[in-house]
Design an enzyme around this catalytic site. Structure first.
Site, PDB file in Angstrom:
ATOM      1  N   LYS A   1      55.229  49.058  38.478  1.00  0.00           N
ATOM      2  CA  LYS A   1      53.868  49.599  38.607  1.00  0.00           C
ATOM      3  C   LYS A   1      54.030  51.102  38.782  1.00  0.00           C
ATOM      4  CE  LYS A   1      49.916  49.397  41.816  1.00  0.00           C
ATOM      5  NZ  LYS A   1      49.257  48.570  42.826  1.00  0.00           N
TER       6      LYS A   1
ATOM      7  N   GLU B   1      47.364  53.569  41.996  1.00  0.00           N
ATOM      8  CA  GLU B   1      47.128  53.264  43.415  1.00  0.00           C
ATOM      9  C   GLU B   1      48.241  53.808  44.306  1.00  0.00           C
ATOM     10  OE1 GLU B   1      46.390  48.997  43.418  1.00  0.00           O
ATOM     11  OE2 GLU B   1      44.306  49.362  42.840  1.00  0.00           O
TER      12      GLU B   1
ATOM     13  N   ARG C   1      53.662  47.759  33.835  1.00  0.00           N
ATOM     14  CA  ARG C   1      52.267  47.412  34.059  1.00  0.00           C
ATOM     15  C   ARG C   1      51.328  48.491  33.520  1.00  0.00           C
ATOM     16  NH1 ARG C   1      50.858  45.800  39.741  1.00  0.00           N
ATOM     17  NH2 ARG C   1      49.205  44.716  38.632  1.00  0.00           N
TER      18      ARG C   1
ATOM     19  N   ASP D   1      40.112  44.535  37.077  1.00  0.00           N
ATOM     20  CA  ASP D   1      41.038  44.040  38.099  1.00  0.00           C
ATOM     21  C   ASP D   1      40.781  42.578  38.436  1.00  0.00           C
ATOM     22  OD1 ASP D   1      42.899  43.867  40.053  1.00  0.00           O
ATOM     23  OD2 ASP D   1      41.902  45.174  41.498  1.00  0.00           O
TER      24      ASP D   1
ATOM     25  N   GLU E   1      42.334  36.249  44.489  1.00  0.00           N
ATOM     26  CA  GLU E   1      41.974  37.427  45.286  1.00  0.00           C
ATOM     27  C   GLU E   1      40.471  37.691  45.272  1.00  0.00           C
ATOM     28  OE1 GLU E   1      44.012  41.012  44.082  1.00  0.00           O
ATOM     29  OE2 GLU E   1      42.728  42.291  45.315  1.00  0.00           O
TER      30      GLU E   1
HETATM   31  C1  GCU Z   1      44.405  45.076  43.032  1.00  0.00           C
HETATM   32  C2  GCU Z   1      44.806  44.514  44.352  1.00  0.00           C
HETATM   33  C3  GCU Z   1      45.952  45.252  44.918  1.00  0.00           C
HETATM   34  C4  GCU Z   1      47.074  45.305  43.909  1.00  0.00           C
HETATM   35  C5  GCU Z   1      46.607  45.795  42.567  1.00  0.00           C
HETATM   36  C6  GCU Z   1      47.675  45.673  41.491  1.00  0.00           C
HETATM   37  O1  GCU Z   1      43.927  46.368  43.173  1.00  0.00           O
HETATM   38  O2  GCU Z   1      43.747  44.526  45.257  1.00  0.00           O
HETATM   39  O3  GCU Z   1      46.391  44.605  46.098  1.00  0.00           O
HETATM   40  O4  GCU Z   1      48.047  46.157  44.358  1.00  0.00           O
HETATM   41  O5  GCU Z   1      45.501  45.068  42.163  1.00  0.00           O
HETATM   42  O6  GCU Z   1      47.458  44.961  40.527  1.00  0.00           O
HETATM   43  O7  GCU Z   1      48.740  46.255  41.614  1.00  0.00           O
END
Ligand code: GCU
Length: 730
Positions: A298, A302, A335, A376, A404
């Site tokens: 990843k 984020e 990703r 998402d 989730e």
């Molecule tokens: C969502 C999820 C996160 C996760 C992210 C991802 O945002 O809430 O916990 O890290 O997806 O796919 O990496």
């Protein structure tokens, strides 16, 4: 005729309430079949397995366990050919198999052929693979046939997986916490490994192998731990355990590993020191695990580090790692969940904007892995526009068996229908018929590598997934990863029979519950194309009013766009123009509210509350009716379940019934809170006959869920720290 249900029930026998079960056996529950079915498997008495490998042993053990349980009699296993036997193996391990002239060219290296043959008056069922793992998959398929009471006298089956990498991905930390997992903590206890390998890992391997999963990412964490010799010793022990089941291990990696553990000042993918770091580290990993699958990375998302930090592309980032893995046959699952907090572009456009220009620039051992939708894992999204748009790239799909955004462990939501909708959507990437399934399995653009990655829902709970019905999502994931064109209904049918009973009085209503359950959840959570309406941090209950989270694109109000004039997100040319990312045929459909399926209407359009829907009702009325239907449908599912009591053991019956009570009150909460908020914006009266929300809006706004699993208060921060590698490497 009227007697039929009764007679069938008598044939199947009702399960006595005294016989409680805890769900541990999953779909590999080998309880004795009822009388008539037993009769039809009379000729299955011996198993012949000549192979000597660890996998052959696993295969014969599973067949003995399964058949002696199902057929309630002693089933013998031997290495010598005999009459009336199930013969399992490969042409090399078992000379008789070579003599049958089976179409093994259709089985590939992981698939199988199953055929009923009669030689010299002997009836045999041959289960053959080109490899022992192929034969193991065939043995599980044969057990499924018996579990589902299929006739076995004239079998002629050939099956091979359509997708090469079928990865079950744990978002678990190495300290045992389970990120977005709702079934306890991680099943992997790294502290105790490698000396103690919990027997549960073996059952986990059996379950995965039974549905053809061939890769596992067991945990993620900071490189300084996960790439250390101490951890690699543990990972190697797990890889050794999984190998005979045909399962490889993958690991997450932080793009900043060269800095975090390599002592370098940069993670610049074009820096020779960085390339050398990856080569050395990867070589070291392969000394521990000679068939290591590769990395899931990843990046630039984020808070995760990535190539953009040094001005490079995602392709340059992926390729430097891929080059280190290539000599060993390893893969990078890169990703595509890349979006930035400083980019004002419509969040759902960012993945395509980032990756489409890089088509053809990724190495052949990279799979760019996109979530099914561009946002998402929301209850419903259109497919991500990258599918069908990157013919020169291996494009994998990431889906989320852990719920989730769909009620965690308690709500009954069968995701088979969700994924079927996704896989069967036509991208028009190469003209009509260019389904997502064909993109993902690599056949549309003739790609060398393909992958499906499922964010797993398995945890330390005794029933693995937090509820019996969540097990169906693990099962459906494996089946659809093997064949993304498979039918969700057929999968549900098999799962019910394997997990509970084949009694039609149970199968029919329970299958109906499963098949409509996802639409029901969409109705009470986010109908008509609404999305991302959940509360901050926990992702559980409703929060359509939330507008104070640091980043605009983490706020429900950003997505619902509700104001006096209407509701929805305008993604036509007059708005963010996300529609332009799709093939012209799809774009034409999504650009016009009259042609957009009502289920996606508000995803693509901002429309007046009084907009007239195909039903003739106004948008406002339709919205309220959908929320209300969702709540009503949960009540109906729960009532149907009550009638299933005679067919299910008490433990699984009661847990499911109690969970329905939770789902009923949650559905009401979603409905009432959402209507209370949207009514405060629209100012319109509820349609006739619709109950008013139980409480005023202020009540719903004041609710908090600090004890909800997966509560991540970090999301309140305006900007995530980029330095901490722990959450950065899923
Ligand atoms: C969502 C999820 C996160 C996760 C992210 C991802 O945002 O809430 O916990 O890290 O997806 O796919 O990496």
């Amino acid at each position: 005729m009227k007697l039929l249900p009764l007679m069938l029930t008598a044939a199947f026998g009702m399960i006595s309430a005294a016989h409680a079960e805890d769900g541990y056996d999953l779909w590999l529950r080998y309880h004795p079949l009822e009388k008539p079915a037993l009769e039809s498997y009379r000729s299955v008495t011996n198993i012949v397995v000549e192979g000597r490998s660890a996998t052959s042993k696993i295969t014969s053990d599973e067949l003995v366990r399964g058949l002696s349980g199902l057929l309630a009699r002693k089933v013998t296993v031997g290495t010598k050919m005999r009459c009336d036997a199930v013969v399992v193996g490969t042409p090399t391990s078992t000379p008789a198999i070579a003599s049958y002239k089976l179409p093994l060219d259709k089985a590939g290296s992981e698939g199988f052929v199953i055929r009923s043959v009669e030689t010299k008056g002997c009836k045999e069922i041959v289960i053959a693979g080109n490899t022992d793992v192929g034969a193991l998959h065939g043995a599980f398929h044969f057990l499924k046939l018996v579990q589902t009471r299929a006739p076995v006298d004239h079998l002629d089956i050939a099956s091979a997986p359509a997708v090469k990498i079928r990865l079950w991905n744990h978002w678990d930390s190495i300290d045992g916490r389970s990120g977005r997992g709702y079934a306890g903590s991680s099943i992997f206890n790294w502290w105790e490994m490698p000396q103690y390998m919990d027997p549960r890992y073996t059952d986990y391997a059996r379950a995965n192998a039974s549905i053809g999963i061939n890769a596992v990412m067991p945990a993620q964490g900071a490189s300084r731990y996960t790439m250390s010799p101490a951890f690699l010793t543990k990972l190697a022990a797990l890889a050794d355990l999984l190998r005979p089941y045909g399962i490889k291990v993958f690991m997450s990696a932080s793009f900043s590993a060269p800095i975090e553990i390599g002592g370098l000042k940069t993670n610049d993918p074009t820096d020779p020191g960085v390339a050398a770091f990856w080569k050395t580290k990867v070589n070291e990993i392969y000394q521990y695990i000679p068939d290591f699958g590769g990395f899931v990375i990843k990046s630039d998302s984020e808070g995760a580090p990535g190539p953009s930090q040094t001005g490079h592309t995602q392709a340059e980032g992926a390729n430097v790692v891929a080059d280190a893995l290539a000599p060993h046959g390893g893969t990078v699952l890169w990703r595509a969940f890349v979006y930035s907090d400083v980019n004002p572009e419509d969040r759902i456009k960012q993945e395509y904007s980032e990756f489409k220009p890089l088509d053809g620039k990724f190495r052949d051992n990279v799979v760019v892995q996109s979530k099914n939708g561009p946002l998402d894992f929301q209850p419903r999204e259109p497919f991500s526009a990258v599918f069908g748009a990157m013919p020169h790239t291996n494009l994998g799909a990431e889906i989320q068996p852990t719920k989730e955004y769909l009620g965690f462990e308690t709500h009954l939501v069968y995701l088979g229908t969700y994924w079927q909708e996704f896989f069967q959507t036509d991208t028009y990437g190469k003209g009509p018929g260019s389904t997502v399934a064909k993109v993902v399995d690599g056949s549309l653009f003739n790609r060398p590598l393909s992958a499906i990655n499922g964010v797993g829902n398995v945890g330390s709970d005794r029933d693995w997934c937090g509820s019996t019905f969540n097990q169906a999502n693990w099962y459906a994931f494996g089946r659809l990863a093997w064949n993304p064109a498979d039918s969700a209904e057929a999968i549900a049918d098999d799962w019910i029979k394997m997990t509970f009973t084949a009694d039609p009085a149970f199968v029919k209503p329970v299958k109906a519950i499963m098949m409509s359950s996802r639409e029901t959840a969409v109705n009470y959570m986010t109908p008509l194309g609404l999305t991302h309406q959940m509360g901050t941090d926990h992702h559980y209950g409703p929060g359509p009013w939330i507008d104070d989270v640091g980043r605009p694109d983490w706020n429900p109000t950003y997505y619902n766009g509700a104001n006096k004039g209407g509701i929805g997100f305008d993604r036509t040319a007059a708005g963010s123009n996300a529609v332009s990312q799709y093939a012209p045929e799809v774009a034409a459909q999504y650009s016009d509210p009259k042609k957009t399926p009502p289920a996606l209407l508000l995803w693509f359009h901002h429309l007046p509350w009084t907009y007239v829907m195909p039903s003739g009702r106004t948008l406002w009325d339709e919205l309220v009716i959908h929320y209300t239907d969702g709540e009503k449908e949960v009540g109906e599912m729960a009532a149907t379940w009550q009638k299933m009591k005679p067919y299910v053991d008490a433990e699984r019956f009661n847990k499911t019934a109690d969970f329905f009570e939770i789902q009923k009150s949650d559905a009401k909460l979603w409905r009432d809170a959402s209507i209370a908020y949207f009514q405060s914006v629209s100012g319109l009266p509820l349609p006739a006959g619709m109950a008013a929300p139980e409480h005023p809006l202020s009540y719903y706004k004041a609710l908090t869920f600090p004890y909800a699993p997966g509560h991540e208060p970090v999301l309140k921060r305006a900007k995530l720290p980029v330095a901490d590698p722990i959450p950065a490497s899923k």
